[in-house]
Enzyme design. Structure first.
Site, PDB file in Angstrom:
ATOM      1  N   ASP A   1       0.916   5.132  -0.146  1.00 34.45           N
ATOM      2  CA  ASP A   1       0.182   6.399  -0.080  1.00 34.45           C
ATOM      3  C   ASP A   1       0.903   7.461  -0.895  1.00 34.45           C
ATOM      4  O   ASP A   1       2.073   7.743  -0.625  1.00 34.45           O
ATOM      5  CB  ASP A   1       0.092   6.887   1.371  1.00 34.45           C
ATOM      6  CG  ASP A   1      -0.790   5.999   2.217  1.00 34.45           C
ATOM      7  OD1 ASP A   1      -1.955   5.813   1.829  1.00 34.45           O
ATOM      8  OD2 ASP A   1      -0.313   5.483   3.245  1.00 34.45           O
TER       9      ASP A   1
ATOM     10  N   HIS B   1       0.848  -1.197   0.000  1.00 35.37           N
ATOM     11  CA  HIS B   1       0.000   0.000   0.000  1.00 35.37           C
ATOM     12  C   HIS B   1       0.880   1.242   0.000  1.00 35.37           C
ATOM     13  O   HIS B   1       1.553   1.531   0.979  1.00 35.37           O
ATOM     14  CB  HIS B   1      -0.923  -0.024   1.221  1.00 35.37           C
ATOM     15  CG  HIS B   1      -1.808   1.167   1.295  1.00 35.37           C
ATOM     16  ND1 HIS B   1      -2.803   1.393   0.383  1.00 35.37           N
ATOM     17  CD2 HIS B   1      -1.844   2.217   2.153  1.00 35.37           C
ATOM     18  CE1 HIS B   1      -3.415   2.530   0.680  1.00 35.37           C
ATOM     19  NE2 HIS B   1      -2.857   3.048   1.751  1.00 35.37           N
TER      20      HIS B   1
ATOM     21  N   ASP C   1       1.594  -1.345   4.495  1.00 33.38           N
ATOM     22  CA  ASP C   1       2.040  -0.062   3.950  1.00 33.38           C
ATOM     23  C   ASP C   1       3.505  -0.173   3.500  1.00 33.38           C
ATOM     24  O   ASP C   1       4.350  -0.620   4.262  1.00 33.38           O
ATOM     25  CB  ASP C   1       1.962   1.036   5.020  1.00 33.38           C
ATOM     26  CG  ASP C   1       0.520   1.358   5.370  1.00 33.38           C
ATOM     27  OD1 ASP C   1      -0.392   0.787   4.741  1.00 33.38           O
ATOM     28  OD2 ASP C   1       0.306   2.178   6.279  1.00 33.38           O
TER      29      ASP C   1
ATOM     30  N   ASP D   1      -7.802   1.217   2.078  1.00 35.99           N
ATOM     31  CA  ASP D   1      -7.478   2.197   3.124  1.00 35.99           C
ATOM     32  C   ASP D   1      -8.401   3.415   3.215  1.00 35.99           C
ATOM     33  O   ASP D   1      -8.382   4.099   4.235  1.00 35.99           O
ATOM     34  CB  ASP D   1      -6.008   2.643   2.982  1.00 35.99           C
ATOM     35  CG  ASP D   1      -5.437   3.198   4.281  1.00 35.99           C
ATOM     36  OD1 ASP D   1      -5.972   2.825   5.351  1.00 35.99           O
ATOM     37  OD2 ASP D   1      -4.493   3.999   4.241  1.00 35.99           O
TER      38      ASP D   1
ATOM     39  N   HIS E   1      -6.547   9.449  -0.194  1.00 40.49           N
ATOM     40  CA  HIS E   1      -7.221   9.379   1.117  1.00 40.49           C
ATOM     41  C   HIS E   1      -6.408   9.934   2.287  1.00 40.49           C
ATOM     42  O   HIS E   1      -6.843   9.788   3.431  1.00 40.49           O
ATOM     43  CB  HIS E   1      -7.676   7.942   1.388  1.00 40.49           C
ATOM     44  CG  HIS E   1      -6.565   6.937   1.383  1.00 40.49           C
ATOM     45  ND1 HIS E   1      -6.257   6.186   0.267  1.00 40.49           N
ATOM     46  CD2 HIS E   1      -5.671   6.581   2.317  1.00 40.49           C
ATOM     47  CE1 HIS E   1      -5.229   5.401   0.538  1.00 40.49           C
ATOM     48  NE2 HIS E   1      -4.848   5.632   1.781  1.00 40.49           N
TER      49      HIS E   1
HETATM   50 ZN   LIG Z   1      -3.342   4.774   2.816  1.00 37.22          ZN
END
Ligand SMILES: [Zn+2]
Length: 1070
Positions: free
Chosen positions: A165, A163, A414, A277, A558
Site C-alpha cells: 500500500d 501487496h 500485505d 484490494d 485505495h
Molecule cells: Zn491495500
C-alpha cells in the site's frame, strides 16, 4: 396470480425432488451396505457406522449442491417472469433452465451455463441469507471424483506477490524505508538464483522510487528478469487505485503516469490487471485498462454472496462488458478470486485451515502463525507425499469452480517477502512439492511458479482448444460486503474534506496541464529552431507538473481517497495535495500573480482578500472548459465600493457585492464578496479590472434578512410548467447501541436508527442582479441554496453548498436528504467515476447500509415525466431509501475501529465544504432509452453543468504595483468543441530522447440520447488550437503505449468518436 401459483407449485416440486433424491440415496446406500452381523465386535460396528456417516455426509453435500442449483434456476425463472418477459421469453428460458436443472457436471465443455450476466439481475435473484458453508464458510462443499483430470491435467500457476500500500498505517515514505525497498532488493537476488522463480509487482509509485535508488548493475538485472518473464509488472498504475471515489480523469492520469514510466525505463507494456484490494470494482476501470491495451485482469473484493453464486455457476471468469456497449469492443477477460481474501489461507483452495499450512512464512518460530492452530511443516522426503496430496486436494476443489483446468493460485499477502529467509522458505518448500507432482504423473497436475501473463496465456489456450467460451457480464461490484452485514459503504464518505481536496487538485492539475502544453507550444513558435524561448522555464514547470501528477496519482490509492489511512498518513497525503493546489497552478511564475484556489472561496477563514482601496487590480481568469460559458467569478475585497470593468474595453461589468459573514448573524466590516458574471470563451484567459470608488454605476446589492424558520421546502417549476415539490432535510445516523454491537468505522457503515431531523435554523436571504440565495445556519452546518440569474446552463440549476462541522459530535453521521414527488419506485441512478451512470435498486432484503452506493459526480431519480439530478463536486455515499428520496452522507465522525486493520476511528474531522448543483428536467416527449432499460445517461445539460461544477474558472490577481505589460485575452481554442465532446486533458510527455515535448489529447465523446444538439462525434483537429497547428497526429491507446502507424498529415483531418468513447491522440504542436 397465475404466476405466483405456478411458482408455488414449482417450489413444492423442487423440494419434493430434493427429498425424493435424498430418500433414494439412503435406500441405495442401505442396499449396498452388508447387513451388520449380531455377533460382530463393537469396534467393527462403530467403524461401519463411521463409514456410513461419512458417505451420508458426502451424499448430503452433493444433494445440497443439487438443491442450490435448483433454487438458482427457479429464481431465474421467477426473475424472468417478473421482468414481464411474457410468453415470448418462456420458451427460451425454459430450455435454458432445463439445461440448468440437469447439467453434465463431468464435462468442462458444457454449454448449459449462462452466457450473459447482468449484475442487477443477480442481485434480484440472490436471497442474501448467508448460510454456513462449512470449511469454506461463505461457500459450499466442493466435491470431485478424481478422474476429472485424466484427459486434461490440472495446470497450476502459483503467482508470488506482495501487496504494498502506498500509505495506510505508515506513510508512503515510511513503508518504503521499512519494507518496500527490502522486498525489491531481495527480489533481485532471489529471482536471479533460480530461473523458475517468478513474481508480479503492481505499484509503480514504489517501483520508480526504488529504481532511483539502485545502481546501473541492478537496473540491468531488473531488465533481464523482466525480459525473461520472471518479473511481471501488472496493471502498471501509479497505485492500485480506489474504484469508488476516484474520478476517471484521475484514474487515467495515474495509469498514464505509471505506464509512461514503465515504457521509458523498462520498455514494458503491461497486459494484465491486478486489483486485489480496492473495496469493490467498477467497469469504468476496466474500460480504461482495455483502452490502455490490457487484455486480462484479476479482481478480489466482491460481495461474498455474489462470489458464491458465480462459483456455483462457474462464472468467476467472464468477459466484462460495458453496460452501454452492444459490441465486444470493450470486453476484457476478468478473473474473480473465489474466496474471502488474497492471503495464502484463502487462495489455495476452499479450506483456510489447510491452505494456511502452505504459507511457509508461518512456519513455527517465525513471526506470523496460523490462527486455525495447525501450523505449516517444512517439506521433507518423509512428509512430501502426504503434504502434496493434501495440497492437491485443495487445488482440485478450487479448480471445480472454473471452466478450464488451468488454475491461478496467488502466493503472498500485505508487505510480504521483506526478509531473505521468507523467500527461501516459500520458494524451496513449494519447489519440493512441485518436484513431487512432476515425479508422479498419475496425479495429473503440472504445477509451477508463474506470472499473470503465464496464467492467462494458458487459460486462453486451453479455453480455445476446448471450444469453451466465457460468459459476458455487465454491471459493477458495489457495494462490497466481506462478511455478514458488513457493507463497506462508509468509505464512500470517510474524510470528506480530503475527497473534496482531491477533486480540486484534479481540476487544478488539468487546467495547469492544458495551459502548460499550449504555452510551451507558443514559446516554441517564437523560439529558435523549434526550441522554446530560453526565458521560459519549461523544465522547472514540467518538474512541478510531474510532482502534481504524482501526488494526485498517489491520492487515488485505495487507502487514500477512500479516507481509510491512519491520521498522520492522511495529513501526509493532504500536505502533498494541498501544497500543490495552492502553490503550483501559476503558469506565469515570476509575474507575481496570486492564485485563488477555487476551494478556498467556500472556507471563510482561508479567503484571500484583495486590497483594492486606492488601487486598480487586474484579475486574470482562465476558463478551463472547452465550452463558451457564462460563469460567476467570486472575489473577496476590502471595500464595499468595488466597481468592475472589462480591462480590454474599459466598459463596466455587471457585478453584485454582498456581505461576508463572520458569524451566522454578524457581517464583516472588513471583507466583502464581489461576484461578477463573465461570458468566457473556451480555454480562455480573460482579464478583468477591479476598481473602487468609481463615479458611475456603483453596483452594491446587499439585501439581508434574518429569519427564524424550518428546513427549506420549495416548489420547482419545469419548463413545461409542471410543478415539482422538493424538500431538503438534514438527519443524523447514529451507530448501533449495546457493548457487543459492531459499530461503524472508516470502512463500514453500520447505522443504528436514523436520528431526528435537524430543526430551527437561522435563515439569511439575499437578492441581486447576479444571484439570489437563501442561507440556513444550523448548529453543525451552514446550507446555502443559490440561483444564478444567468443565461445558458449556469442559470438552469440550483447551486447548493454546505459547510459542515461535526467535531463536537460522537459516533454520528450527517445526511442531507431531498424529498420529492418523483415516482422512481425503488430505482435510481448513480455514476461510476464520473464516466457513466449505473442503475441502482433499493432492495428491502438488504440492510440499510447495503443500499448506499458511491456517487463520484452525479445521481438522479426519474419517472415518466421528470428527472431530478444531483450533480456533485466531490465523492460521497448516496442512497434512495424510499421513492422520491435521494440522500447523501455529508460527514462521519466515528470513535472506534471497525476491525479491518486500520486500528483507529475517524475523529480528525475538519470544517468541510461540499458543493452541488440540483437540476430538474422534463422527460416527457424526448425521453428514450438505449441498449435496454438499465442504461441511462446524464442529459447534455447535466453534463455541461457537471463540467463547469468540476472545472470552475481559475482566478488570479495581479499585484497592485504591477509592472505587467498590458494583458490581452489568450484564445488558444479557435472554436468551441461540439457540446458533447470533452477535452479530458492536454498532457505534455517527457521525452528523454529528443527533449521535445509532444502533447497528447484524450477526448471523450459523451453519449446523450436526449441531447438537444448532439453531434456525430466529429472533431476537426486542424482547427482545434489555431493558430497552433499539428505537425503530426497519431491515434493511440489511452496511455499512449500503442500508437497507430504514422500516417501523412492530412489537412482538415476529421476524427470520429463513438458515443461514450475516450480516444487518445499523440500530437505534436507547431
Ligand atoms: Zn491495500
Amino acid at each position: 396470480m397465475k404466476r405466483s401459483r405456478l411458482l408455488t407449485l414449482l417450489v413444492g416440486g423442487v423440494f419434493c425432488l430434493a427429498v425424493m433424491s435424498l430418500y433414494r440415496m439412503l435406500e441405495l446406500m442401505q442396499g449396498a451396505e452388508p447387513q451388520p452381523r449380531r455377533d460382530a465386535p463393537d469396534e467393527q460396528d462403530l467403524s461401519r457406522l463411521q463409514q456410513k456417516i461419512d458417505r451420508l455426509e458426502r451424499l448430503l453435500s452433493d444433494n445440497n449442491r443439487l438443491v442450490a442449483r435448483l433454487r438458482d434456476s427457479l429464481l431465474q425463472h421467477k426473475a424472468s417472469w417478473e421482468r414481464g418477459g411474457g410468453g415470448a421469453n418462456v420458451s427460451s428460458d425454459s430450455t435454458h433452465s432445463q439445461a440448468l436443472l440437469f447439467p453434465d457436471a463431468n464435462s468442462r465443455n458444457v454449454k448449459y451455463r449462462l452466457s450473459a450476466l447482468q449484475l442487477l439481475d443477480v442481485y434480484d435473484l440472490l436471497p442474501f441469507d448467508n448460510p454456513d458453508g462449512g470449511a469454506w464458510k461463505q461457500g459450499f462443499e466442493i466435491g470431485y471424483r478424481g478422474d476429472e483430470w485424466d484427459e486434461q491435467p490440472l495446470e497450476l500457476f502459483l503467482v508470488p506477490h506482495s501487496h504494498n500500500d502506498p500509505g495506510w498505517l505508515k506513510t508512503f515514505d515510511g513503508y518504503y524505508q521499512d519494507q518496500t525497498r527490502h522486498i525489491l532488493d531481495n527480489m533481485l537476488q532471489k529471482l536471479s538464483q533460480d530461473h523458475r522463480r517468478k513474481m508480479v509487482w503492481a505499484e509503480i509509485s514504489y517501483f520508480s522510487k526504488w529504481w532511483n535508488d539502485i545502481d546501473d548493475q541492478k537496473r540491468a538485472t531488473v531488465k533481464r528478469l523482466v525480459g525473461a518473464g520472471q518479473l511481471e509488472l501488472v496493471t502498471g498504475g501509479w497505485v492500485m487505485a480506489d474504484e469508488a471515489n476516484s474520478h476517471y480523469f484521475a484514474l487515467l492520469d495515474q495509469l498514464m503516469e505509471g505506464h509512461q514510466w514503465l515504457h521509458r525505463h523498462l520498455g514494458v507494456t503491461p497486459s494484465s490487471g491486478w486489483a486485489i484490494d480496492p473495496f469493490g470494482h467498477s467497469p469504468s476501470m476496466t474500460y480504461l485498462l482495455k483502452g490502455a491495451g490490457l487484455q486480462n485482469m484479476v479482481i478480489q473484493r466482491v460481495h461474498y454472496a455474489v462470489k458464491k453464486h458465480f462459483a456455483r455457476q462457474q462464472t468467476l471468469e467472464f468477459l466484462w462488458r460495458q453496460t452501454w456497449d452492444s459490441s465486444p469492443r470493450s470486453d476484457i477477460t476478468c478473473h474473480m478470486m473465489p474466496f474471502y481474501s488474497y492471503d495464502v489461507p484463502h487462495t489455495c483452495g476452499p479450506n483456510p485451515a489447510v491452505c494456511c499450512q502452505f504459507d511457509f512464512h508461518r512456519l513455527p518460530g517465525r513471526r506470523v502463525f496460523c490462527p486455525w492452530r495447525v501450523p505449516p511443516q517444512p517439506i521433507t522426503d518423509q512428509n512430501v507425499q502426504e503434504r502434496a496430496l493434501l495440497l492437491l486436494d485443495q487445488y482440485r476443489q478450487k479448480s471445480q469452480l472454473f471452466r478450464s483446468p488451468v488454475l491461478l493460485v496467488p502466493l503472498g499477502d500485505d508487505f510480504r517477502f521483506v526478509e531473505t529467509s521468507e523467500w527461501d522458505v516459500q520458494f524451496t518448500n513449494y519447489q519440493k512439492l512441485f518436484d513431487y507432482f512432476e515425479q508422479h504423473p498419475e496425479l495429473h497436475i503440472k504445477a509451477r511458479f508463474g506470472t499473470l501473463s503465464d496464467y492467462f496465456q494458458a487459460l486462453h489456450r486451453r479455453l480455445g482448444a476446448a471450444g469453451t467460451s466465457l460468459p459476458t457480464l455487465r454491471g459493477d461490484f458495489f457495494t462490497y460486503a466481506d462478511r455478514d452485514d458488513h457493507y463497506w459503504s462508509g468509505f464512500f464518505t470517510s474524510r470528506p474534506f480530503y475527497k473534496r481536496l482531491d477533486r480540486t487538485l484534479e481540476a487544478t492539475l488539468r487546467a495547469t496541464e492544458i495551459l502548460f502544453s499550449l504555452t510551451l507550444a507558443e514559446m516554441r513558435r517564437f523560439g529558435a529552431d523549434g526550441r522554446p524561448d530560453a526565458r521560459f522555464p519549461a523544465r522547472d514547470h514540467f518538474r512541478r507538473l510531474t510532482v502534481g501528477r504524482r501526488n494526485l496519482g498517489l491520492f487515488q490509492h485505495h487507502d487514500a481517497v477512500t479516507g481509510t489511512g491512519r491520521d498522520p498518513v492522511v495529513v501526509d497525503y493532504g500536505t502533498r495535495g494541498g501544497a500543490y493546489c495552492t502553490s503550483n497552478p501559476n503558469p506565469s511564475k515570476g509575474a507575481g500573480l496570486t492564485v485563488f484556489p477555487t476551494i478556498n472561496n467556500q472556507y471563510p477563514d482561508y479567503r484571500i482578500r484583495v486590497l483594492i482601496i486606492d488601487c486598480f487590480r487586474s484579475l486574470i481568469v482562465f476558463n478551463p472548459t472547452e465550452q463558451l460559458q457564462t460563469s460567476v467569478i467570486s472575489v473577496t475585497v476590502d471595500s464595499p465600493d468595488a466597481h468592475v470593468v472589462d480591462a480590454e474595453t474599459g466598459r463596466p461589468m455587471a457585478a453584485q457585492i454582498s456581505a461576508a459573514w463572520v458569524e451566522p448573524s454578524q457581517v464583516s466590516t472588513e471583507m466583502f464578496q464581489v461576484r461578477m458574471s463573465s461570458s468566457m470563451g473556451l480555454l480562455i484567459g480573460s482579464v478583468i479590472g477591479l476598481l473602487i470608488g468609481s463615479v458611475i454605476g456603483l453596483l452594491i446589492h446587499v439585501a439581508v434578512a434574518l429569519l427564524r424558520g424550518r428546513t427549506s421546502s420549495s416548489v420547482l417549476r419545469l419548463p413545461s410548467g409542471r410543478l415539482q415539490q422538493l424538500q431538503v432535510q438534514f438527519l443524523w445516523y447514529g451507530t448501533r447501541t449495546g457493548t457487543n454491537q459492531e459499530k461503524s468505522g472508516a470502512y463500514l457503515f453500520l447505522p443504528g436508527e436514523d436520528g431526528p431531523q435537524v430543526k430551527s435554523p437561522l435563515v439569511r436571504v439575499s437578492r441581486g442582479p447576479i444571484f439570489s440565495d437563501i442561507t440556513s445556519c444550523f448548529q453543525h452546518f451552514t446550507h446555502t441554496v443559490r440561483l444564478f440569474h444567468l443565461d445558458g446552463h449556469a442559470g438552469k440549476s440550483l447551486e447548493i453548498s454546505n459547510m459542515v462541522d461535526i467535531r463536537s459530535e460522537v459516533n454520528r453521521e450527517l445526511v442531507m436528504r431531498f424529498v420529492s414527488d418523483v415516482a422512481n419506485g425503488n430505482r435510481f441512478y448513480s455514476d461510476l467515476n464520473g464516466f457513466q451512470m449505473q442503475q441502482r435498486r433499493t432492495l428491502l432484503k438488504l440492510p440499510l447500509q447495503a443500499n448506499f452506493y458511491p456517487m463520484t459526480s452525479a445521481a438522479f431519480l426519474q419517472d415518466s415525466g421528470s428527472r431530478l439530478t444531483l450533480l456533485s463536486a466531490q465523492s460521497q455515499a448516496v442512497a434512495s431509501l424510499r421513492p422520491g428520496e435521494l440522500e447523501v452522507v455529508l460527514d462521519r465522525r466515528l470513535q472506534q475501529d471497525d476491525n479491518r486493520g486500520l486500528g483507529q476511528g475517524i475523529t480528525d474531522n475538519k470544517l468541510t465544504a461540499s458543493l452541488y448543483h440540483l437540476l430538474l428536467e422534463d422527460r416527457r416527449g424526448g425521453a428514450q432509452e438505449v441498449g435496454g432499460a438499465t442504461v441511462e445517461h446524464l442529459s447534455l445539460l447535466a453534463h455541461l453543468t457537471s463540467l463547469s461544477l468540476s472545472h470552475p474558472p481559475i482566478t488570479m490577481v495581479a499585484p497592485s504595483d504591477s509592472q505587467l505589460p498590458k494583458l490581452r485575452p489568450f484564445l488558444p481554442l479557435r472554436l468551441s468543441l461540439p457540446c458533447d465532446i470533452h477535452l479530458l486533458n492536454l498532457r505534455t510527455l517527457e521525452d528523454t530522447q529528443v527533449r521535445s515535448t509532444p502533447g497528447d489529447t484524450p477526448l471523450k465523446h459523451l453519449s446523450d440520447v436526449s441531447c438537444w444538439s448532439w453531434t456525430t462525434g466529429r472533431v476537426n483537429l486542424e482547427d482545434l488550437f489555431s493558430p497552433l497547428r499539428f505537425r503530426s497526429v497519431r491515434h493511440s491507446s489511452l496511455t499512449l503505449l500503442h500508437d497507430e502507424p504514422e500516417s501523412a498529415w492530412q489537412p482538415q483531418r476529421i476524427t470520429r468518436l463513438r458515443p461514450m468513447e475516450i480516444s487518445a491522440f499523440r500530437v505534436q504542436l507547431d
